[in-house]
Design an enzyme around this catalytic site. Structure first.
Site, PDB file in Angstrom:
ATOM      1  N   GLU A 167       0.830  -1.213   0.000  1.00 12.16           N
ATOM      2  CA  GLU A 167       0.000   0.000   0.000  1.00 12.16           C
ATOM      3  C   GLU A 167       0.863   1.261   0.000  1.00 12.16           C
ATOM      4  O   GLU A 167       1.863   1.317   0.723  1.00 12.16           O
ATOM      5  CB  GLU A 167      -0.921   0.015   1.227  1.00 12.16           C
ATOM      6  CG  GLU A 167      -1.977   1.091   1.148  1.00 12.16           C
ATOM      7  CD  GLU A 167      -2.919   1.070   2.355  1.00 12.16           C
ATOM      8  OE1 GLU A 167      -4.100   1.412   2.183  1.00 12.16           O
ATOM      9  OE2 GLU A 167      -2.467   0.730   3.457  1.00 12.16           O
ATOM     10  N   GLU A 303      -2.560  -3.800   7.140  1.00  6.64           N
ATOM     11  CA  GLU A 303      -3.716  -4.658   7.343  1.00  6.64           C
ATOM     12  C   GLU A 303      -3.901  -5.753   6.311  1.00  6.64           C
ATOM     13  O   GLU A 303      -5.030  -6.216   6.076  1.00  6.64           O
ATOM     14  CB  GLU A 303      -4.985  -3.799   7.358  1.00  6.64           C
ATOM     15  CG  GLU A 303      -5.332  -3.122   6.035  1.00  6.64           C
ATOM     16  CD  GLU A 303      -4.779  -1.716   5.890  1.00  6.64           C
ATOM     17  OE1 GLU A 303      -5.273  -0.962   5.033  1.00  6.64           O
ATOM     18  OE2 GLU A 303      -3.836  -1.370   6.621  1.00  6.64           O
ATOM     19  N   ASN A 304      -2.842  -6.230   5.666  1.00  5.12           N
ATOM     20  CA  ASN A 304      -2.983  -7.271   4.646  1.00  5.12           C
ATOM     21  C   ASN A 304      -4.000  -8.317   5.081  1.00  5.12           C
ATOM     22  O   ASN A 304      -3.948  -8.830   6.199  1.00  5.12           O
ATOM     23  CB  ASN A 304      -1.636  -7.962   4.418  1.00  5.12           C
ATOM     24  CG  ASN A 304      -0.490  -6.987   4.330  1.00  5.12           C
ATOM     25  OD1 ASN A 304      -0.403  -6.190   3.416  1.00  5.12           O
ATOM     26  ND2 ASN A 304       0.408  -7.051   5.305  1.00  5.12           N
ATOM     27  N   HIS A 336      -6.783  -1.536  15.379  1.00  6.61           N
ATOM     28  CA  HIS A 336      -6.850  -0.765  14.135  1.00  6.61           C
ATOM     29  C   HIS A 336      -6.752  -1.693  12.916  1.00  6.61           C
ATOM     30  O   HIS A 336      -7.587  -1.631  12.005  1.00  6.61           O
ATOM     31  CB  HIS A 336      -5.697   0.243  14.112  1.00  6.61           C
ATOM     32  CG  HIS A 336      -5.692   1.154  12.930  1.00  6.61           C
ATOM     33  ND1 HIS A 336      -6.196   2.430  12.965  1.00  6.61           N
ATOM     34  CD2 HIS A 336      -5.217   0.979  11.666  1.00  6.61           C
ATOM     35  CE1 HIS A 336      -6.057   2.995  11.781  1.00  6.61           C
ATOM     36  NE2 HIS A 336      -5.453   2.141  10.974  1.00  6.61           N
ATOM     37  N   GLU A 337      -5.746  -2.543  12.916  1.00  7.95           N
ATOM     38  CA  GLU A 337      -5.525  -3.394  11.742  1.00  7.95           C
ATOM     39  C   GLU A 337      -6.609  -4.449  11.581  1.00  7.95           C
ATOM     40  O   GLU A 337      -6.992  -4.790  10.455  1.00  7.95           O
ATOM     41  CB  GLU A 337      -4.146  -4.063  11.826  1.00  7.95           C
ATOM     42  CG  GLU A 337      -2.977  -3.098  11.964  1.00  7.95           C
ATOM     43  CD  GLU A 337      -2.942  -2.021  10.898  1.00  7.95           C
ATOM     44  OE1 GLU A 337      -3.410  -2.279   9.769  1.00  7.95           O
ATOM     45  OE2 GLU A 337      -2.453  -0.922  11.184  1.00  7.95           O
ATOM     46  N   HIS A 340      -9.615  -3.056   9.972  1.00  8.67           N
ATOM     47  CA  HIS A 340      -9.450  -2.971   8.519  1.00  8.67           C
ATOM     48  C   HIS A 340      -9.893  -4.249   7.802  1.00  8.67           C
ATOM     49  O   HIS A 340     -10.164  -4.208   6.592  1.00  8.67           O
ATOM     50  CB  HIS A 340      -7.974  -2.732   8.172  1.00  8.67           C
ATOM     51  CG  HIS A 340      -7.576  -1.297   8.118  1.00  8.67           C
ATOM     52  ND1 HIS A 340      -8.250  -0.364   7.373  1.00  8.67           N
ATOM     53  CD2 HIS A 340      -6.534  -0.631   8.695  1.00  8.67           C
ATOM     54  CE1 HIS A 340      -7.647   0.813   7.495  1.00  8.67           C
ATOM     55  NE2 HIS A 340      -6.615   0.674   8.290  1.00  8.67           N
ATOM     56  N   ARG A 821       8.848   9.122   1.725  1.00  8.00           N
ATOM     57  CA  ARG A 821      10.092   9.798   1.343  1.00  8.00           C
ATOM     58  C   ARG A 821       9.960  11.313   1.371  1.00  8.00           C
ATOM     59  O   ARG A 821      10.823  12.021   1.889  1.00  8.00           O
ATOM     60  CB  ARG A 821      10.509   9.326  -0.054  1.00  8.00           C
ATOM     61  CG  ARG A 821      11.821   9.917  -0.564  1.00  8.00           C
ATOM     62  CD  ARG A 821      12.195   9.257  -1.877  1.00  8.00           C
ATOM     63  NE  ARG A 821      12.339   7.819  -1.690  1.00  8.00           N
ATOM     64  CZ  ARG A 821      12.194   6.921  -2.660  1.00  8.00           C
ATOM     65  NH1 ARG A 821      11.850   7.318  -3.882  1.00  8.00           N
ATOM     66  NH2 ARG A 821      12.343   5.629  -2.407  1.00  8.00           N
TER      67      ARG A 821
END
Length: 901
Positions: A167, A303-304, A336-337, A340, A821
């Site tokens: 992601e 969250e895969n 949280h994950e 998802h 970045r």
């Protein structure tokens, strides 16, 4: 995905009483250009829709020595109209062969700028189903983008682990595919690995066989239809802690020797799965759910579907070494994950302009679930801190709506910010409170059921909530998600006929943005008299309005329970009345009044003495959330005072202000004390150390010396403050001890703490040594480059770190993943408080950075200008207050205060 905060939790749980649907309809109208519901044909994106994938079968062989990959894939495609070309995403890949239906060869052209591969065939492809076969070679990345590697230390030497981070737009780095969330497709993944490696993906292993030559092949069961950014592959010398919950196989996967530290996260998952199954009204969809601890590579969690990845510092809990802060962070991030798995995975936003449907809702749900299972942590109270981070950004000229246009990968990465996460969470909480918890939950269940294994837009959510509540949600919500900013509600009160008549006015709240466009919102106001549990509600739909409150005996407080996403300015004597009654306010209202008052100081709508007098009214307070707000504000004032003559008097004042709470909490935990008291102690000690409290510094040094000899002597909750204080005032010998500890430990949590401590050293010679470490390869890239940010921030060497970054910006940015970045240099420069630095940074960025970096540059520069404005407008008042409240004995502080007074 959890990337930007280890959220300081908390805020309060109070429901608002809404107006009837008819009353709201009478004053509101649906915006003329409402967002449409989901349609595949009209969803934004970069790829054409004339060819779509229906299934992937991918086989890949990553080489742990050469860090390269070779792979093949067969993609079932549906051709919707005749075409000679197929366009899909690919980045940093070489596609050696393309063939259609096993016969027709294609010519492949890679466009690195567009991140696409265009396959051209000699004749048009007929409509209908076909098979596209590809062969490709790629690389395993040092940064967390696509397929990456992490090196970590063990008792048997250095080892390597593979992980993935897809992601938002990095699956295209692993193999060619349609890498946009609207293309939900099943994936069947096969990976060839060394025989001693274990592999984990979204689905259970379907088969495993030896290949010879020390390799084996692992094939995973096909996934359901899902977006490409949820694909996961982790592999290495791993072990797992296995269990079951709600009929689902669950596991915590770690590098060897660490799985037992996954028990706390495993127990959290066993609580959360049935809770979410019930709340969403739809059961978890896959047969297994693994939580995978990665020893570095990235700082958060992802969250895969079926295989959530975490930096191991926010998944593994060692009761003998991990602090209460770590314990809370683990539960919160797991919540949280796992949220998802429904919001984002089962139902996915159609395009990145609606990212908040994933992240805002997961952020709201993680706080809600954490509060449900751990009410003693008071996480809703403490969520005020995270909400205020969003509100500070949302008040500046560089803010954006929750729903914002996204046209390229850089914009998609930029969307993962505090507006999407924390503003999204705060607005959802306000809306839930307004509609009522039961009706809101019913709407969420309708939404999940209607859109399972599909995509949505925000309009689909509003439609479900309108059906459940009978209220015009779209009309109420549009202003909050489709336009930037938020209001400040100014309130005045007068007594008429035994009732208080409240005059309300809303204006856009801004900081350093005099030309901001005037906007209006539909604001769910809650209010009530101090000392009364009765809470009244009022929908402020226009610029001004009036309402009444029962009785004239006590002042009225707005935004009761701190559930609203708006500021409040109290006119006349109302503010002073609230200050005099501060201890009678409910805790959430004390926190909210403090944060609103400081925000008004930042906006030049109040004076610093207004906030500081309010903070003094909290001296006897014992609540963690109250003190976290005060400590954060004192820390911000201290940052603005760096290099200023008023810093010494201010620090003296701050130490005096904190003495009562310090005397209450002391150094050592008492039997039966609240877990939050341990966090309060840690925060107070760290702040007193920063403010040069000699007794605290001396005791921290004593305890550190004992810790070096006997690590068990230092309680886990004391380790973060002791290390930060000792690191701040370190000499060379102490610095070397911290560096040695950082290099030896195999715990990512401990490694982070040690490096953060040494990076905070005030000694410029030590800071130079830390900066040099950032370019070395002894630690993973994310940790090493963060050292420069820490030297500039906690180490207060802004100039030194900036000069170092300018000289080495290419090497530093190359070590960062594309995802974050362009936020790196703005994060460093944001430590400055001089307006000329903002101009210097913008000029540097324009000359040296790509155009896609400039939006983040603007945010950083505007942060600096806002800080400069506050320093110019308010530090004189801070100086006067500090000098009048404390006795400065000797030194420059005495001379300065004589001049002030």
């Amino acid at each position: 995905m959890r990337v930007f905060r280890e959220k300081v939790q908390v805020s309060m749980f109070r429901q608002l009483t809404g107006l009837t649907g008819l009353a709201i309809i009478a004053v509101l109208a649906v915006p003329a250009q409402a967002e449409p519901k989901f349609s595949f044909a009209t969803t934004p994106g970069q790829l054409p829709r004339d060819v779509i994938p229906t299934r992937y079968a991918v086989e890949i062989t990553p080489d742990p020595k050469s860090l390269t990959t070779i792979g093949t894939e067969v993609i079932d495609i549906e051709v919707r109209k005749p075409t000679r070309t197929v366009v899909l995403n690919a980045l940093n890949l070489k596609v050696d062969k393309a063939r259609l239906d096993g016969q027709l060869p294609g010519t492949v052209k890679i466009d690195p700028a567009k991140q696409t591969a265009t396959i051209t065939f000699a004749r048009p492809i007929a409509t209908g189903p076909h098979k596209l076969s590809l062969a490709f070679v790629g690389q395993v990345n040092a940064q967390a983008e696509g397929l990456y590697y992490v090196r970590y230390k063990t008792d048997k030497g250095e080892k390597l682990m593979f992980g993935t981070q897809m992601e938002p737009t990095d699956a295209r780095r692993m193999f060619p595919l349609w890498d946009e969330p609207v293309f939900r497709t099943p994936f069947a993944l096969t990976v060839n690995l060394p025989e001693n490696f274990k592999a984990v993906s979204n689905m259970p292993v379907a088969s495993e066989k030896r290949l010879g030559g020390g390799l084996k092949s692992i094939a995973f069961a096909p996934t359901p239809k899902m977006p490409s950014y949820l694909l996961v592959l982790c592999a290495g010398e791993l072990e797992s802690l296995d269990d079951q919950a709600s009929g689902v196989k669950i596991g915590v996967v770690t590098t060897e020797g660490k799985s037992q530290n996954g028990r706390y996260a495993q127990e959290a998952l066993k609580k959360l799965l049935p809770y979410y199954n019930d709340y969403f009204g739809v059961g978890y969809a896959l047969p297994k759910l693994d939580q995978i601890a990665v020893p570095g590579g990235f700082g958060g969690a992802m969250e895969n579907w079926g295989g959530i990845t975490y930096n191991e510092a926010i998944l593994l809990y060692d009761p003998a070494r991990s602090s209460q802060s770590t314990k809370e962070a683990i539960f919160n991030v797991v919540a949280h994950e796992v949220a998802h798995q429904w919001f984002g995975n089962l139902v996915t936003m159609a395009w990145w302009d609606n990212l908040w449907l994933n992240e805002g809702f997961a952020s709201w749900m993680d706080t809600k679930a954490t509060d449900h299972f751990n009410p003693e942590w008071e996480v809703w109270l403490r969520a005020n801190a995270a909400k205020n981070v969003a509100m500070q950004s949302d008040a500046r000229s560089t803010t954006h709506p929750i729903q914002q246009p996204v046209t390229d990968p850089a914009q998609a990465a930029s969307a993962f910010d505090e507006i999407t996460y924390q503003k999204g969470e705060a607005f959802i909480r306000m809306l839930e409170a307004y509609l009522g918890e039961a009706k809101f939950r019913d709407g969420i269940r309708r939404y999940m059921k209607a859109h399972t294994l599909s995509n949505t837009t925000t309009a689909d959510l509003w439609a479900a909530l309108e059906e459940a509540s009978g209220q015009p949600v779209q009309a109420i919500a549009a202003g909050w998600t489709e336009q930037p900013g938020f209001p400040v509600v100014t309130v005045s009160s007068r007594c008429e006929g035994g009732k208080q008549r409240l005059a309300l006015r809303q204006d856009r709240f801004t900081v350093n943005d005099p030309n901001a466009k005037a906007l209006l919102w539909k604001v769910p106001i809650t209010y009530g008299e101090v000392g009364s549990d009765k809470v009244e509600s009022f929908l402020l739909a226009d610029k001004t309005a009036t309402t009444t409150a029962e009785g004239c005996g006590a002042p009225v407080k707005l935004n009761r329970g701190d559930t609203g996403y708006y500021r409040v300015k109290y006119e006349g004597d109302l503010f002073n009345q609230l200050k005099q009654n501060f201890s009678r306010l409910q805790t959430a209202d004390r926190v909210n009044l403090l944060s609103d008052t400081w925000a008004l100081v930042q906006a030049k709508q109040a004076g610093a003495r207004d906030y500081l007098s309010l903070a003094e009214a909290a001296k006897a307070d014992t609540n963690l959330a109250v003190w976290q707000q005060i400590l954060a504000t004192l820390g911000e004032i201290d940052r603005l005072q760096i290099g200023q003559p008023g810093r010494e008097p201010f620090q003296t004042y701050a130490r005096a202000l904190l003495q009562p709470v310090y005397q209450r909490v002391g150094w050592d935990a008492q039997p039966g004390e609240l877990e939050t008291t341990g966090l309060l102690r840690s925060s107070v000690l760290a702040s007193l150390g920063k403010f040069k409290d000699e007794a605290v510094v001396a005791e921290a040094r004593r305890r550190f010396e004992a810790f070096v000899r006997a690590p068990e002597s230092l309680a886990p909750n004391l380790r973060p403050p002791v290390l930060s204080v000792v690191g701040r005032y370190a000499d060379q010998a102490t610095y070397d001890q911290l560096l040695s500890l950082a290099r030896k430990t195999q715990s990512t949590e401990e490694k982070r703490n040690y490096y953060a401590a040494l990076a905070g050293a005030l000694d410029p010679k030590l800071a130079q040594q830390t900066l040099a470490l950032s370019l070395k390869s002894e630690e993973e890239p994310n940790l090493s480059t963060n050292l420069v940010l820490q030297v500039a921030g906690s180490g207060e060497h802004r100039e030194m770190a900036w000069e170092f970054a300018k000289q080495n910006y290419k090497a530093l940015l190359d070590k960062r993943a594309f995802f974050n970045r362009y936020k790196y240099l703005p994060g460093l420069v944001a430590n400055f408080t001089e307006p000329e630095r903002a101009q210097e940074f913008e000029a540097f960025a324009k000359a040296n950075l790509p155009a896609e970096a400039l939006p983040e540059v603007s945010k950083g520069a505007e942060f600096v200008r806002a800080s400069a404005g506050i320093k110019e407008q308010q530090m004189g008042e801070v100086d006067s207050w500090a000098c009048s409240r404390t006795k400065i004995e000797g030194g420059k502080g005495t001379q300065f205060c004589l001049g002030v007074n």
